[in-house]
Design a protein around this motif. Structure first.
Motif, PDB file in Angstrom:
ATOM      1  N   ARG A  41      14.294 100.921 -41.149  1.00 46.96           N
ATOM      2  CA  ARG A  41      13.857  99.841 -42.044  1.00 46.96           C
ATOM      3  C   ARG A  41      14.420 100.031 -43.437  1.00 46.96           C
ATOM      4  N   GLN A  42      14.454 101.296 -43.902  1.00 45.43           N
ATOM      5  CA  GLN A  42      14.974 101.573 -45.235  1.00 45.43           C
ATOM      6  C   GLN A  42      16.474 101.291 -45.289  1.00 45.43           C
ATOM      7  N   ILE A  43      17.190 101.677 -44.245  1.00 45.73           N
ATOM      8  CA  ILE A  43      18.628 101.420 -44.180  1.00 45.73           C
ATOM      9  C   ILE A  43      18.886  99.917 -44.161  1.00 45.73           C
ATOM     10  N   CYS A  44      18.126  99.190 -43.362  1.00 45.14           N
ATOM     11  CA  CYS A  44      18.317  97.741 -43.272  1.00 45.14           C
ATOM     12  C   CYS A  44      18.052  97.069 -44.614  1.00 45.14           C
ATOM     13  N   ARG A  45      17.032  97.536 -45.317  1.00 44.77           N
ATOM     14  CA  ARG A  45      16.734  96.969 -46.622  1.00 44.77           C
ATOM     15  C   ARG A  45      17.885  97.228 -47.591  1.00 44.77           C
ATOM     16  N   GLU A  46      18.410  98.471 -47.566  1.00 42.00           N
ATOM     17  CA  GLU A  46      19.510  98.810 -48.461  1.00 42.00           C
ATOM     18  C   GLU A  46      20.750  97.984 -48.146  1.00 42.00           C
ATOM     19  N   ILE A  47      21.034  97.791 -46.872  1.00 35.42           N
ATOM     20  CA  ILE A  47      22.218  97.020 -46.496  1.00 35.42           C
ATOM     21  C   ILE A  47      22.050  95.560 -46.909  1.00 35.42           C
ATOM     22  N   GLU A  48      20.837  95.026 -46.828  1.00 35.24           N
ATOM     23  CA  GLU A  48      20.606  93.665 -47.310  1.00 35.24           C
ATOM     24  C   GLU A  48      20.917  93.561 -48.801  1.00 35.24           C
ATOM     25  N   ILE A  49      20.570  94.612 -49.553  1.00 36.43           N
ATOM     26  CA  ILE A  49      20.902  94.635 -50.978  1.00 36.43           C
ATOM     27  C   ILE A  49      22.414  94.683 -51.153  1.00 36.43           C
ATOM     28  N   LEU A  50      23.076  95.530 -50.367  1.00 37.04           N
ATOM     29  CA  LEU A  50      24.532  95.648 -50.478  1.00 37.04           C
ATOM     30  C   LEU A  50      25.224  94.338 -50.117  1.00 37.04           C
ATOM     31  N   ARG A  51      24.666  93.590 -49.181  1.00 33.41           N
ATOM     32  CA  ARG A  51      25.266  92.307 -48.802  1.00 33.41           C
ATOM     33  C   ARG A  51      25.183  91.303 -49.952  1.00 33.41           C
ATOM     34  N   SER A  52      24.239  91.502 -50.846  1.00 28.22           N
ATOM     35  CA  SER A  52      24.110  90.583 -51.981  1.00 28.22           C
ATOM     36  C   SER A  52      25.068  90.931 -53.114  1.00 28.22           C
ATOM     37  N   VAL A  53      25.694  92.106 -53.035  1.00 24.10           N
ATOM     38  CA  VAL A  53      26.636  92.523 -54.071  1.00 24.10           C
ATOM     39  C   VAL A  53      27.932  91.735 -53.930  1.00 24.10           C
ATOM     40  N   ASP A  54      28.399  91.153 -55.015  1.00 23.32           N
ATOM     41  CA  ASP A  54      29.604  90.325 -54.970  1.00 23.32           C
ATOM     42  C   ASP A  54      30.406  90.542 -56.247  1.00 23.32           C
ATOM     43  N   HIS A  55      31.395  91.425 -56.171  1.00 21.37           N
ATOM     44  CA  HIS A  55      32.240  91.707 -57.336  1.00 21.37           C
ATOM     45  C   HIS A  55      33.632  92.089 -56.864  1.00 21.37           C
ATOM     46  N   ALA A  56      34.620  91.714 -57.643  1.00 26.75           N
ATOM     47  CA  ALA A  56      36.015  91.937 -57.258  1.00 26.75           C
ATOM     48  C   ALA A  56      36.371  93.408 -57.134  1.00 26.75           C
ATOM     49  N   ASN A  57      35.595  94.289 -57.780  1.00 22.52           N
ATOM     50  CA  ASN A  57      35.919  95.712 -57.750  1.00 22.52           C
ATOM     51  C   ASN A  57      34.887  96.549 -57.002  1.00 22.52           C
ATOM     52  N   VAL A  58      34.164  95.903 -56.105  1.00 24.85           N
ATOM     53  CA  VAL A  58      33.224  96.593 -55.221  1.00 24.85           C
ATOM     54  C   VAL A  58      33.502  96.135 -53.793  1.00 24.85           C
ATOM     55  N   VAL A  59      33.690  97.091 -52.886  1.00 25.54           N
ATOM     56  CA  VAL A  59      33.959  96.746 -51.492  1.00 25.54           C
ATOM     57  C   VAL A  59      32.805  95.929 -50.926  1.00 25.54           C
ATOM     58  N   LYS A  60      33.145  94.820 -50.311  1.00 26.61           N
ATOM     59  CA  LYS A  60      32.131  93.898 -49.796  1.00 26.61           C
ATOM     60  C   LYS A  60      31.524  94.400 -48.490  1.00 26.61           C
ATOM     61  N   CYS A  61      30.203  94.365 -48.429  1.00 27.50           N
ATOM     62  CA  CYS A  61      29.475  94.673 -47.198  1.00 27.50           C
ATOM     63  C   CYS A  61      29.123  93.346 -46.532  1.00 27.50           C
ATOM     64  N   HIS A  62      29.702  93.077 -45.357  1.00 29.10           N
ATOM     65  CA  HIS A  62      29.545  91.778 -44.715  1.00 29.10           C
ATOM     66  C   HIS A  62      28.340  91.693 -43.785  1.00 29.10           C
ATOM     67  N   ASP A  63      28.133  92.732 -42.972  1.00 30.55           N
ATOM     68  CA  ASP A  63      27.072  92.616 -41.968  1.00 30.55           C
ATOM     69  C   ASP A  63      26.697  93.983 -41.428  1.00 30.55           C
ATOM     70  N   MET A  64      25.598  94.029 -40.686  1.00 29.91           N
ATOM     71  CA  MET A  64      25.154  95.251 -40.033  1.00 29.91           C
ATOM     72  C   MET A  64      24.822  94.938 -38.586  1.00 29.91           C
ATOM     73  N   PHE A  65      25.171  95.860 -37.689  1.00 20.29           N
ATOM     74  CA  PHE A  65      24.862  95.707 -36.273  1.00 20.29           C
ATOM     75  C   PHE A  65      24.067  96.917 -35.793  1.00 20.29           C
ATOM     76  N   ASP A  66      23.128  96.654 -34.897  1.00 18.90           N
ATOM     77  CA  ASP A  66      22.361  97.709 -34.259  1.00 18.90           C
ATOM     78  C   ASP A  66      22.807  97.759 -32.803  1.00 18.90           C
ATOM     79  N   HIS A  67      23.671  98.707 -32.476  1.00 19.40           N
ATOM     80  CA  HIS A  67      24.256  98.769 -31.133  1.00 19.40           C
ATOM     81  C   HIS A  67      23.731  99.989 -30.400  1.00 19.40           C
TER      82      HIS A  67
END
Length: 331
Positions: free
Chosen positions: A108-134
């Motif tokens: 749950r903590q990882i998923c919350r953090e990744i949701e935050i990372l998905r909201s990050v949008d800047h030209a000099n920060v690598v974009k986090c597009h999605d997360m999969f639970d496989h």
């Protein structure tokens, strides 16, 4: 009545208690050394990020099946990164596979953090597009940078280094404005593409995993780029400012690019005690006298032993060394 016992002789006292002549290592208080402040989670009603390659409405299994692994591009203690192709549009991405099955609270903590990372949008920060639970394994879909990381890169031309530094600072200032502390700025977490765009990568999830999987360890891998007060919590009255810590790590990285070697008098792969002594008990490294006055001052503004004396990322963007960059932001 018990007779009064005579005091022990000096000779007996010396044998009973030997003086400790060893150099004690500082107590490492994990709670102080690596706080993890998280900004409020983004609203669940917000629209998906425009840069997302795969719609979040598509199920994880179907989305993951559309990714074709090409080759491995990196690996470490926490996981492996692959170059993948999204078959429907032939676009390349990086897929980070995080090792291990995690408990529900960690997930749950990882998923919350990744949701935050998905909201990050800047030209000099690598974009986090999605997360999969496989099958219980967490996989994170990231922007692909075709030039790889900057580890081992030697940049002796100050004009080029100024542009690189400006881009990294721009991304770092953005993260700090959004109350996100990276905690692991180093050359291997700075990526570049064929157009010389530099972006910050690998923040957020690895810090959560490090704390949860090994609560006695305050770091992931080497401490070589950590600030003195993070390594030794006896410094700065036990207070750790993550933003100032990121600036120190940036300064060490930039100076390493210029010198073509790790700037301390020890190997960055050295043991913990050697690195601790070099970073915490010595004067901060400086740019050589052959460098320009602007660059030498820039490095000193990053590598101040006293955290409050370090310039912020936003202040450093206005430093003369950064302002002499000939490449306009976003170009």
């Amino acid at each position: 009545m018990n007779p009064i016992q005579p005091p022990p002789s000096p000779m007996k006292s010396r044998f009973r208690k030997r003086p400790d002549l060893s150099l004690p290592l500082p107590h490492r208080d994990v709670a102080l050394a690596v706080p993890l402040p998280l900004p409020p989670p983004p609203s669940t009603t917000s629209a998906p990020t425009s840069g997302s390659a795969i719609s979040p409405n598509v199920s994880a299994a179907k989305s993951l099946s559309e990714l074709e692994r090409v080759n491995r591009i990196g690996s470490g203690a926490g996981g492996t990164v692959y170059k993948v192709i999204h078959r429907p549009n032939s676009k390349p991405f990086a897929l980070k596979v995080i090792y291990g099955n995690h408990e529900d609270n960690v997930r749950r903590q990882i998923c919350r953090e990744i949701e935050i990372l998905r909201s990050v949008d800047h030209a000099n920060v690598v974009k986090c597009h999605d997360m999969f639970d496989h099958n219980g394994e967490i996989q994170v879909l990231l922007e692909f940078m075709d030039g790889g990381c900057l580890e081992g890169v030697h940049v002796s031309r100050e004009e080029e280094l100024s542009d690189m530094s400006r881009q990294i600072l721009s991304g770092l200032a953005y993260l700090h404005r959004h109350h996100i502390v990276h905690r692991d700025i180093k050359p291997s977490n700075l990526l570049i593409d064929s157009e010389k765009n530099v972006k910050i990568a690998d923040f957020g999830v690895s810090r959560i995993l490090a704390q949860t999987m090994d609560p006695c360890n305050s770091s992931v891998g080497t401490i070589a780029y950590m600030s003195p007060e993070r390594i030794n919590t006896d410094l700065n009255h036990g207070r750790y400012n993550g933003y100032a810590g990121d600036v120190w790590s940036l300064g060490v990285s930039i100076l390493e690019f210029y010198l073509g070697r790790f700037p301390f008098a020890v190997s960055r792969q050295g043991d913990w005690a050697s690195l601790m002594c070099a970073i915490c008990m010595s004067q901060p490294p400086e740019a050589p006298a052959t460098a320009s006055e602007e660059f030498r001052h820039f490095v000193s503004c990053c590598l101040q032993s006293d955290p409050p004396k370090r310039w912020s990322a936003q202040q450093l963007l206005q430093h003369p060394f950064i302002l002499k960059s000939t490449r306009a932001p976003g170009s």
